[in-house]
Motif scaffolding. Sequence first.
Motif, mmCIF file in Angstrom:
data_model
loop_
_atom_site.group_PDB
_atom_site.id
_atom_site.type_symbol
_atom_site.label_atom_id
_atom_site.label_comp_id
_atom_site.label_asym_id
_atom_site.label_seq_id
_atom_site.Cartn_x
_atom_site.Cartn_y
_atom_site.Cartn_z
ATOM 1 N N LYS A 1 -8.582 -5.248 -1.172
ATOM 2 C CA LYS A 1 -7.565 -5.642 -1.964
ATOM 3 C C LYS A 1 -6.471 -6.065 -1.277
ATOM 4 O O LYS A 1 -5.930 -7.218 -1.601
ATOM 5 C CB LYS A 1 -7.272 -5.008 -3.382
ATOM 6 N N TYR A 2 -6.232 -5.049 -0.221
ATOM 7 C CA TYR A 2 -5.091 -5.383 0.238
ATOM 8 C C TYR A 2 -5.062 -6.577 1.464
ATOM 9 O O TYR A 2 -4.149 -7.256 1.765
ATOM 10 C CB TYR A 2 -4.429 -4.093 1.101
ATOM 11 N N ASP B 1 2.484 1.482 -3.364
ATOM 12 C CA ASP B 1 1.368 1.825 -4.607
ATOM 13 C C ASP B 1 1.225 3.360 -4.298
ATOM 14 O O ASP B 1 1.222 4.081 -5.391
ATOM 15 C CB ASP B 1 0.062 0.901 -4.281
ATOM 16 N N ALA C 1 -9.444 -5.397 -7.175
ATOM 17 C CA ALA C 1 -9.278 -3.890 -6.839
ATOM 18 C C ALA C 1 -10.580 -3.397 -6.924
ATOM 19 O O ALA C 1 -10.910 -2.286 -6.177
ATOM 20 C CB ALA C 1 -8.485 -3.641 -8.067
ATOM 21 N N GLN C 2 -11.680 -4.125 -7.334
ATOM 22 C CA GLN C 2 -12.997 -3.373 -7.668
ATOM 23 C C GLN C 2 -13.984 -3.853 -6.625
ATOM 24 O O GLN C 2 -15.183 -3.748 -6.878
ATOM 25 C CB GLN C 2 -13.549 -3.275 -8.918
ATOM 26 N N LYS D 1 0.705 -1.245 -0.063
ATOM 27 C CA LYS D 1 0.022 0.124 0.068
ATOM 28 C C LYS D 1 0.788 1.191 0.092
ATOM 29 O O LYS D 1 0.541 2.199 -0.658
ATOM 30 C CB LYS D 1 -1.071 0.047 1.290
ATOM 31 N N GLU E 1 -4.921 -7.473 -7.911
ATOM 32 C CA GLU E 1 -5.849 -6.589 -9.052
ATOM 33 C C GLU E 1 -7.133 -7.044 -9.193
ATOM 34 O O GLU E 1 -8.128 -6.566 -9.547
ATOM 35 C CB GLU E 1 -4.882 -6.610 -10.505
#
Length: 810
Positions: free
Chosen positions: A562-563, A408, A555-556, A405, A552
Amino acid sequence: MAIKKNELYSSLWSSCDELRGGMDASQYKDYVLTLLFMKYVSDKYKGDPYGMILVPPGASYDDMVALKGDKEIGDKINKIISALAEENDLKGVIDVADFNDEERLGKGKEMIDRLSKLVGIFEGMDLTSNRADGDDLLGDAYEYLMRHFATESGKSKGQFYTPSEVSRILSKVIGISDKTPQDATVYDPTCGSGSLLLKASDEAPRGLSIFGQEMDNATSALARMNMILHNNATAKIWKGNTLADPQWKEATTHGKAQLKTFDFAVANPPFSNKNWTSGINPAEDEFDRFTWGIPPEKNGDYTFLLHIIKSLKSTGKGAVILPHGVLFRGNAEARIRENLIKQGYIQGIIGLPANLFYGTGIPACIIVIDKDRSVYRDSIFMVDASKGFMKDGNKNRLRSQDIHKIVDVFTKQLELPRYSRKVPFTEIAANDYNLNIPRYIDSSEPEDLHDLSAHLQGGIPNADIEALNNYWQVFASLRSCLFEPARPSYSQARIKASEVKATILQHEEFKTFAAQSLIPFTQWKERAQLKTIQLGEQPKAIIHRISEDLLESYAQSALLSKYDIYQILMDYWAEVMQDDVYVLVQDGWQAGRVLRELTANKGEKLKETPDLVIGKSKYKAELIPPVLIAERFFSSQLRQIEQLQANLDSATQELESFVEEHSGEEGLLCEALNDKDKVTAASVKARLKLAADVEERKVLQQCSKLMDAESHAKKALKTAQDELDLAIFKHYSTLDEEDIKVLLVDDKWLATLQSNIVAEIERVTQQLANRVKELEERYSEPLPAITQSVENLSDKVAGHLKAMGLEWAE
């Protein structure tokens, strides 16, 4: 057979046990790491005239093994190490530890036994296949030892090691990528054991040209060994005081010396160095490092930062770990800070959690320097990552998700609420160039305020319900199932607080959410192609590929982080999967058939817990646990054993209840108690021969009958378990490659990961259930109702007192 990481780590750490007592960790690390180095270079380069390290005759680890039990073992080990050091220009590097030191290792037989055991632990390792095409198994083991040594060394002696998690952040935020050429340079002026330099070099596909300097002699030796173990023997590590006598310098056209400049720099210098001026006159510094100001005489934090800035090329980038004080302290440091901000050198600041480092418990930050675009810079990117960590013993530790995180957010310059933002120079100037992160980012959680009106008049505030809007967006109709309107701006609960969780789990929208949340995982496991792992592949490349894909994939995903999903995979990789993959890439899928027989020296316990026991032999499965074979190939026998176990549990429970009922002081079994106040089959039979009372005999006979039932149940279970274990044992050798892939990938890896993701889905909904329950309980009784209840109870108490002849006078 490939060495598993965790098994190697365990063996290495057990070697430390042989040295505890005579010295502390800061001392015995030199012995253990020296032997690890000797074993590695002997296995890898003995007999190879073209090897990176030359092992002369009489200077290998085998020669040490031959000394076990020798009266002069300590002195002879010193001579073996010395011979290897002289041959490879490693004097003062690998011969720091004295293996003939009686104060630390004991005298006479004590030293002989201790060193013989120590040499024996390393003897059993085969490090010839240490590296799997770029994967540093032994280098990682070295880091594992360094972390443990730093933990045991305590505050005063743990500075030689920067936690690898922090090292990874520094190496990633300075812009090293797969496009960085091998001849690019990286520098650390206080390199310690070299972990920062190695992590930075790992980010480039073919590595970097490494330069470092370390003041402590023993620690610089550790760094040299670390470089060789990581296949970086050409790294240049100098000893000496970087500030007073920098080794990396070059002559200008005018003949004057200047600091050598580098493409990248990383550093974790000693915090708040109070004697940094020793051997140096800052006002007349020949390298012009203090152009932007001279740090306080008793605090050298900015000294190292200024040195690094001067050591970077005009396009150079660096990252330095410093205490938070450098962000806000005044006077001389404030002037330096203002000048550096105005120069545009500071690209960003990352605030880290407290208690990460071994030399101190105070929180630190990473200052990221970027000279390349300093002229155009008009802001500083700040990250407050102080809340993301896990407890690890007495220290805090960054998790894989915390690292990802941070990287990113920083590299993509993502602004997240309560976590990161780009702060313009104008705002910083308005704050007198104070860079204290809380001035710019409020990372605190919003306060959970109580509603006075709700406490007085009842009802749950709609504002609290609407604060859960991220859930209502997913569970559109669930809100109306849980709440209904009460009065303007307030609602009331439709169901009891105790039924909230069950209501959520049974709701169709949750079931839909749970099913949809597994779709990304199902799609990911097809793309992961874990059944195609081949000999020679790089485990680190495999986990990077599949973990980034899983990250990924989610991600949505609504509600799920997501982490958090990424962390599930990374935790399982660290605990189980990486060892399995290391075996596969070195030994192939046939390793799934392997059962290792466990043995121990006489008088010693087994180091590992066996998976199967066949007769007197004990076995450890290399990859596939026996229970997976039982589930897939012997399910009927497994169900039979489960039933037999249930029968035994029932028989045991019935017996224990009967004994408890009849073994009190006046119980009919009290005479059958043995010396340990325990009823046994032998004591019951012995009492039966003497008992004359009809009732006592009846109880004893029933007890004996129950004991026999339990004994038969135990025997039946053991017989069935032994038969199943033998069938499983024989079945290992019949497994074909497809069987192994299904058992290992589907039944072990993917089944575990899916189970953990399902648990994460339920955890997210548990948070909703807990909050709804909390709100319902908080406002379930308004104050007037509570007051009336108190008055009613008071009246009851007064009535009872009056009936007893007690009455309070008005």
